[in-house]
Write an enzyme that holds these catalytic residues in place. Structure first.
Site, short mmCIF file in Angstrom:
data_model
loop_
_atom_site.label_atom_id
_atom_site.label_comp_id
_atom_site.label_asym_id
_atom_site.label_seq_id
_atom_site.Cartn_x
_atom_site.Cartn_y
_atom_site.Cartn_z
CB VAL A 281 66.67 65.84 89.61
CG1 VAL A 281 67.51 66.41 88.49
CG2 VAL A 281 67.54 65.86 90.68
CG ASP A 282 62.26 63.79 86.71
OD1 ASP A 282 62.73 63.98 85.49
OD2 ASP A 282 61.71 62.80 87.14
CB THR A 283 60.36 69.09 90.43
OG1 THR A 283 59.52 68.20 90.78
CG2 THR A 283 59.25 70.19 90.60
#
Length: 387
Positions: A169-171
């Site tokens: 999700v961060d990516t």
């Protein structure tokens, strides 16, 4: 090499840890000048995992901060705050990933920064967005994986919920934010107007899952866990044991099944009434899987990969990440870019993930020491102000 898309664009980067730095790293790869503003202790990722790294540059930090310039300023100090205001006035983009309200309290929210630079593109990245009942809640990647439903999609039907094995999700949030910023810059070029971008990790996770969230919204289709079975539900789009290692097949259509049977030396499968068409293969999936697994036991995964490639069958041996990164195919894809640590140790970092024929990809430069470019950036700021 010709001009890169974002050459001449100046970015003031207030972000830390992962989603925000990924966003600004992608901007740097496109030629933007990224000024990373850090506190006296630096970005947490400089010593990720509690380990001490040379010059405060961990592998995780280097991978998303190469090519940026670092300065250290205290946003609560009046003198430093004035310096930040001068920098904002000279930048095209501001990116921050504090919790909603923090930048406003520090005096650097969108309205305050827009007053300094009316055509500013300002991007806020947060867990749940700047509006809504959850806006103030803290969040990290696995919290969003849990809340978004992502953790319920992987594994076998009866297995417990499981996070994806990296901060996906961060990516994706970082990549989406970079896309949003680039789009806003294009719009500014056409209209002269800046933009305020509200990028939420939860929204990004839902967008990333469009292949399952889309049908759920449009038709009430409830996704279910299906292990390694592919999106098509074809029993030959799955992962199988071989004589040595595992291999994943992508065999869905009738002509693909015929190619598979030929490659396996099992043309008799084509005359078996159970496997005559896709519907039959799905109804007798267990039996077909048993036949395919038995045939695959004759060779190892890498040998089968070569055999299938020659026959036009989509297939890949299951590799670990270091082995995949070392594949010679990647050497000509501008994916692995040369860089170095501040002490001169050579490293590689990832490129943008695509090839642009005319602008190309330039190595981003090395990751910065904490505050390394303080004097340089402030001197340039004074020169710009004097023009």
């Amino acid at each position: 090499m010709t001009m890169q898309a974002l050459e001449g664009v100046r970015v003031l980067d207030f972000t830390h840890v992962l989603a925000g730095p990924i966003a600004t790293y992608h901007l740097a790869l496109q030629g933007a000048e990224v000024i990373k503003l850090e506190s006296a202790t630096g970005d947490t990722m400089r010593h990720y995992g509690g380990q001490t790294h040379v010059d405060g540059v961990s592998p995780s930090f280097a991978s998303v901060n190469s090519g940026k310039r670092s300065i250290v300023l205290d946003l609560k100090d009046p003198k430093d705050s004035e310096t930040v205001r001068q920098l904002v006035a000279q930048c095209d983009v501001v990116v921050e990933n504090f919790r909603p309200g923090v930048m406003d309290r520090l005096g650097f929210g969108y309205e305050a920064c827009q007053a300094l630079r009316p055509d500013l593109v300002y991007c806020s990245i947060s867990g749940f967005g700047q509006t809504g009942s959850l806006r103030g809640n803290p969040a990290i990647d696995q919290i969003i994986q849990s809340m978004s439903g992502l953790m319920t999609l992987s594994g076998e039907p009866e297995s417990p919920s499981m996070r994806v094995g990296f901060p996906i999700v961060d990516t994706f949030t970082g990549v989406l934010a970079a896309h949003a910023i680039t789009t806003a810059l294009l719009r500014r070029e056409r209209t002269g107007q800046g933009e305020y971008l509200d990028v939420a990790m939860l929204d990004a996770a839902m967008n990333m899952m469009i292949s399952v969230a889309g049908p759920c919204l449009a038709g009430g289709v409830r996704p279910r866990k299906q292990g390694n079975l592919g999106y098509s539900n074809s029993p030959t789009a799955d992962t199988f044991e071989t004589g040595d290692g595992e291999i994943t097949l992508g065999v869905v259509r009738q002509e693909q099944f015929e190619q598979l049977a030929a490659a396996l030396g099992r043309e008799d499968l084509l005359s078996d009434p159970r496997f005559a068409d896709r519907g039959g293969r799905q109804r007798h999936a267990a039996a077909l899987r048993e036949e395919v697994t038995a045939a695959l036991s004759r060779h190892g995964a890498l040998a089968w990969e070569a055999i299938f490639a020659a026959q036009g069958v989509a297939a890949s041996a299951v590799r670990d990440l270091p082995t995949a990164l070392a594949h010679p195919h990647l050497d000509g894809r501008a994916l692995k870019l040369d860089s170095e640590l501040p002490d001169g140790t050579p490293i590689q970092v990832l490129g943008p993930g695509y090839i642009a024929r005319y602008s190309g990809v330039r190595p981003p430069g090395r990751p910065p020491r904490l505050g390394e470019h303080q004097a340089e950036v402030l001197a340039q700021m004074g020169e710009r102000a004097a023009r």
